[in-house]
Scaffold this motif. Structure first.
Motif, PDB file in Angstrom:
ATOM      1  N   TRP A 188       7.947  -8.502  -8.872  1.00  0.00           N
ATOM      2  CA  TRP A 188       8.413  -9.278  -7.719  1.00  0.00           C
ATOM      3  C   TRP A 188       9.624 -10.087  -8.142  1.00  0.00           C
ATOM      4  CZ3 TRP A 188       7.212  -9.864  -2.670  1.00  0.00           C
ATOM      5  CH2 TRP A 188       7.608 -11.050  -2.029  1.00  0.00           C
ATOM      6  N   GLU A 189      10.722  -9.959  -7.412  1.00  0.00           N
ATOM      7  CA  GLU A 189      11.910 -10.749  -7.751  1.00  0.00           C
ATOM      8  C   GLU A 189      12.679 -11.110  -6.491  1.00  0.00           C
ATOM      9  OE1 GLU A 189      14.844  -8.914 -10.405  1.00  0.00           O
ATOM     10  OE2 GLU A 189      14.941 -10.869 -11.408  1.00  0.00           O
ATOM     11  N   ASP A 190      12.975 -12.409  -6.363  1.00  0.00           N
ATOM     12  CA  ASP A 190      13.766 -12.929  -5.241  1.00  0.00           C
ATOM     13  C   ASP A 190      13.270 -12.408  -3.890  1.00  0.00           C
ATOM     14  OD1 ASP A 190      15.331 -14.371  -6.996  1.00  0.00           O
ATOM     15  OD2 ASP A 190      16.718 -12.709  -7.293  1.00  0.00           O
ATOM     16  N   GLY A 191      11.959 -12.467  -3.718  1.00  0.00           N
ATOM     17  CA  GLY A 191      11.389 -12.156  -2.404  1.00  0.00           C
ATOM     18  C   GLY A 191      11.153 -10.685  -2.123  1.00  0.00           C
ATOM     19  N   THR A 192      11.429  -9.795  -3.083  1.00  0.00           N
ATOM     20  CA  THR A 192      11.152  -8.375  -2.817  1.00  0.00           C
ATOM     21  C   THR A 192      10.518  -7.706  -4.036  1.00  0.00           C
ATOM     22  OG1 THR A 192      13.335  -7.745  -3.575  1.00  0.00           O
ATOM     23  CG2 THR A 192      13.070  -7.973  -1.189  1.00  0.00           C
ATOM     24  N   TRP A 193       9.968  -6.525  -3.797  1.00  0.00           N
ATOM     25  CA  TRP A 193       9.402  -5.726  -4.886  1.00  0.00           C
ATOM     26  C   TRP A 193      10.487  -4.858  -5.484  1.00  0.00           C
ATOM     27  CZ3 TRP A 193       4.805  -6.907  -6.654  1.00  0.00           C
ATOM     28  CH2 TRP A 193       3.888  -7.523  -5.785  1.00  0.00           C
ATOM     29  N   VAL A 194      10.551  -4.823  -6.805  1.00  0.00           N
ATOM     30  CA  VAL A 194      11.477  -3.928  -7.501  1.00  0.00           C
ATOM     31  C   VAL A 194      10.621  -2.859  -8.158  1.00  0.00           C
ATOM     32  CG1 VAL A 194      13.267  -3.724  -9.264  1.00  0.00           C
ATOM     33  CG2 VAL A 194      12.986  -5.889  -7.992  1.00  0.00           C
ATOM     34  N   GLU A 195      10.891  -1.594  -7.808  1.00  0.00           N
ATOM     35  CA  GLU A 195      10.058  -0.515  -8.345  1.00  0.00           C
ATOM     36  C   GLU A 195      10.705   0.100  -9.592  1.00  0.00           C
ATOM     37  OE1 GLU A 195       8.237   3.314  -6.223  1.00  0.00           O
ATOM     38  OE2 GLU A 195       7.508   1.381  -5.511  1.00  0.00           O
ATOM     39  N   THR A 196       9.859   0.495 -10.561  1.00  0.00           N
ATOM     40  CA  THR A 196      10.372   1.126 -11.790  1.00  0.00           C
ATOM     41  C   THR A 196       9.688   2.474 -11.981  1.00  0.00           C
ATOM     42  OG1 THR A 196       8.644   0.357 -13.301  1.00  0.00           O
ATOM     43  CG2 THR A 196      10.449  -1.188 -12.846  1.00  0.00           C
ATOM     44  N   GLU A 197      10.253   3.287 -12.840  1.00  0.00           N
ATOM     45  CA  GLU A 197       9.568   4.519 -13.242  1.00  0.00           C
ATOM     46  C   GLU A 197       8.320   4.129 -14.046  1.00  0.00           C
ATOM     47  OE1 GLU A 197      10.497   7.825 -12.706  1.00  0.00           O
ATOM     48  OE2 GLU A 197      11.830   6.842 -11.268  1.00  0.00           O
ATOM     49  N   PRO A 198       7.323   5.027 -14.159  1.00  0.00           N
ATOM     50  CA  PRO A 198       6.148   4.691 -14.980  1.00  0.00           C
ATOM     51  C   PRO A 198       6.568   4.338 -16.414  1.00  0.00           C
ATOM     52  CG  PRO A 198       5.806   6.753 -13.785  1.00  0.00           C
ATOM     53  CD  PRO A 198       7.227   6.340 -13.547  1.00  0.00           C
ATOM     54  N   LEU A 199       6.097   3.242 -16.925  1.00  0.00           N
ATOM     55  CA  LEU A 199       6.347   2.793 -18.313  1.00  0.00           C
ATOM     56  C   LEU A 199       7.835   2.710 -18.667  1.00  0.00           C
ATOM     57  CD1 LEU A 199       3.535   4.763 -20.223  1.00  0.00           C
ATOM     58  CD2 LEU A 199       3.343   2.650 -18.930  1.00  0.00           C
ATOM     59  N   GLU A 200       8.678   2.506 -17.660  1.00  0.00           N
ATOM     60  CA  GLU A 200      10.134   2.467 -17.888  1.00  0.00           C
ATOM     61  C   GLU A 200      10.546   1.217 -18.671  1.00  0.00           C
ATOM     62  OE1 GLU A 200      12.416   2.632 -14.207  1.00  0.00           O
ATOM     63  OE2 GLU A 200      14.129   1.693 -15.226  1.00  0.00           O
ATOM     64  N   ILE A 201       9.885   0.078 -18.357  1.00  0.00           N
ATOM     65  CA  ILE A 201      10.292  -1.179 -18.994  1.00  0.00           C
ATOM     66  C   ILE A 201       9.337  -1.505 -20.131  1.00  0.00           C
ATOM     67  CG2 ILE A 201      10.667  -3.648 -18.647  1.00  0.00           C
ATOM     68  CD1 ILE A 201      11.633  -3.039 -15.856  1.00  0.00           C
ATOM     69  N   LYS A 202       9.903  -1.549 -21.339  1.00  0.00           N
ATOM     70  CA  LYS A 202       9.098  -1.783 -22.534  1.00  0.00           C
ATOM     71  C   LYS A 202       9.650  -2.992 -23.280  1.00  0.00           C
ATOM     72  CE  LYS A 202       8.318   0.339 -27.047  1.00  0.00           C
ATOM     73  NZ  LYS A 202       8.675   1.449 -27.922  1.00  0.00           N
ATOM     74  N   ARG A 203       8.762  -3.827 -23.800  1.00  0.00           N
ATOM     75  CA  ARG A 203       9.178  -4.956 -24.632  1.00  0.00           C
ATOM     76  C   ARG A 203       8.233  -5.032 -25.830  1.00  0.00           C
ATOM     77  NH1 ARG A 203      12.717  -4.787 -21.431  1.00  0.00           N
ATOM     78  NH2 ARG A 203      13.477  -6.402 -20.003  1.00  0.00           N
TER      79      ARG A 203
END
Ligand code: NDP
Length: 399
Positions: free
Chosen positions: A198-213
């Motif tokens: 959730w960012e700035d009032g909307t949903w941001v969708e990603t690919e499966p497991l796209e964001i890794k830290r």
């Protein structure tokens, strides 16, 4: 003090039932009711002899009338729903019909659509208000304690919370190259689905497991974690004032990811039925049948979980950061209640939520998420009942 009807007798319910029996001043009498009654009877035989009086029953919770009949015969003060997300609405209907308080740990999910959202349960608000009964939604760990942590941070440390990262780390080792800690079908569906935040009032969708830290967790050390969609994001986005971004990360080891990618590449995680020797089979369901049963992991899992929330916001005009988390040990959980830490961290908050509803502390006619109540009594109970929390006022943030 009162009576609770517990529906379901799987991993999470087993822990909640142990904890209710430990807390017998509040839970004087419980009824364990599930699809397979023999599982309820095994648990009763094990726990009988304490101060809490235990009854068992068979129930199909997909059938509202069966739940109504059970409630009418036992007359509980609260129903604790620890069956599967598919049963939430039928059990809520039964609570409405009998004017009985309701507690669960996971939001409703239609069987034919893997999209879990609160809208179906929030639609009951007016009816619960009119009936004068409380529905407490999502009283597990995540959702659950993560919402209580958020309300606690909001109440004591921030004027406004702007950023929230929920970090769910499991450093448990069960010794298998690949196994899932809970229902493999649900676990693999969750992990192979698109992520979102959730960012700035909307949903941001990603690919499966796209964001890794990578994050260096207190007590358990460095782990890779991946951004997933998670249900508490939906209610916290509404209930935390001034919130700009909420993300949810879960850790997975390299072996898990490598196996999952391979299974996915060869089609084994598909939910589309295929024809095999004249029979229709669903590859993911077949995969579930060959993987280790999650219940069998309990006695062999070593290590710890660390689940918590990192907040960034402002207090008295100044920027502030705050991290609060719980560390839970798989082997200690198993020693105490014969379940690993994943069920333990969910089952304890379910007992606490039900206790606060039963004793009136968290009673308010309507349908509420945990963060909408005063967090302090829940926080106190977490320390008392096995999930102590730790605060860090100078945490490393996730970029
Ligand atoms: P299990 O699969 O181990 O247990 C589910 C239980 O529900 C089983 O005893 C099953 O019966 C029973 N059940 C299923 N369908 C029905 C029905 N129609 N009528 C009566 N009983 C039924 O699941 P878990 O214990 O792992 O999970 C329980 C809940 O906790 C789930 O909703 C899950 O999503 C939630 N959860 C929440 C978490 C959180 O942190 N908030 C974390 C983990 C889980 P049978 O024995 O016959 O199969």
């Amino acid at each position: 003090m009162g009576k609770a009807l517990i529906i379901g007798c799987g991993g999470v319910a087993g822990v909640t039932i142990h904890k209710c029996c430990q807390n017998s001043d509040v839970f004087e009498e419980i009824m364990i009711a599930s699809r397979t009654k023999s599982k309820c009877d095994v648990l009763k035989a094990k726990l009988d002899g304490g101060k809490t009086k235990i009854h068992t029953a068979q129930v199909d919770a997909d059938n509202t009338q069966e739940v109504i009949d059970l409630i009418n015969s036992f007359k509980p003060d609260v129903v604790i729903n620890l069956a599967l997300p598919y049963q939430d609405l039928t059990i809520m209907d039964a609570c409405l019909a009998t004017k009985t308080h309701y507690v669960d740990t996971a939001n409703y999910e239609p069987l034919d659509d893997a999209k879990f959202e609160y809208k179906w349960q929030w639609a009951y608000r007016e009816r619960f208000k009119e009936a004068g009964i409380t529905a407490l939604l999502g009283s597990g760990f995540d959702p659950g304690v993560t919402g209580v942590f958020s309300a606690f941070a909001q109440k004591h440390y921030f004027d406004e919370i702007h950023y929230l990262d929920i970090l769910d780390a499991n450093a448990g080792d069960h010794g298998y190259p690949f196994a899932t800690n809970f229902n493999p079908e649900i676990n693999i569906r969750e992990v192979t689905a698109n992520g979102s935040y959730w960012e700035d009032g909307t949903w941001v969708e990603t690919e499966p497991l796209e964001i890794k830290r990578e994050y260096d967790f207190p007590v358990i050390g460095k782990k890779d974690m991946y951004l997933l969609h998670h249900e508490e994001l939906e209610s916290l986005a509404l209930n935390l004032k001034g919130i700009k971004r909420i993300r949810f990360f879960m850790t997975f080891g390299q072996s898990y990811i490598t196996h999952l990618k391979c299974l996915e590449n060869v089609g084994m995680t598909s939910i589309e039925p295929i024809d095999y020797n004249g029979m229709q089979i669903v590859p993911l369901q077949f995969l579930k049948a060959v993987l280790p049963d999650p219940a069998s992991l309990g006695p062999r899992t070593k290590g710890k979980t660390n689940i918590g929330c990192i907040f960034k916001g402002i207090k008295d005009g100044k920027e502030r950061t705050y991290y609060i988390y719980n560390v839970c040990d798989h082997e200690e959980s198993y020693k105490e209640v014969q379940s690993q830490a994943i069920s333990y961290t969910t089952g304890v908050p379910a007992m606490i939520g039900a206790m606060l509803v039963m004793n009136g502390t968290w009673q308010k006619p309507g349908v509420y998420n945990v963060e909408e109540f005063d967090p302090d009594p829940f926080m106190e109970a977490l320390n008392k009942w096995g999930l102590p929390w730790v605060e860090d006022f100078n945490p490393t943030l996730v970029d």
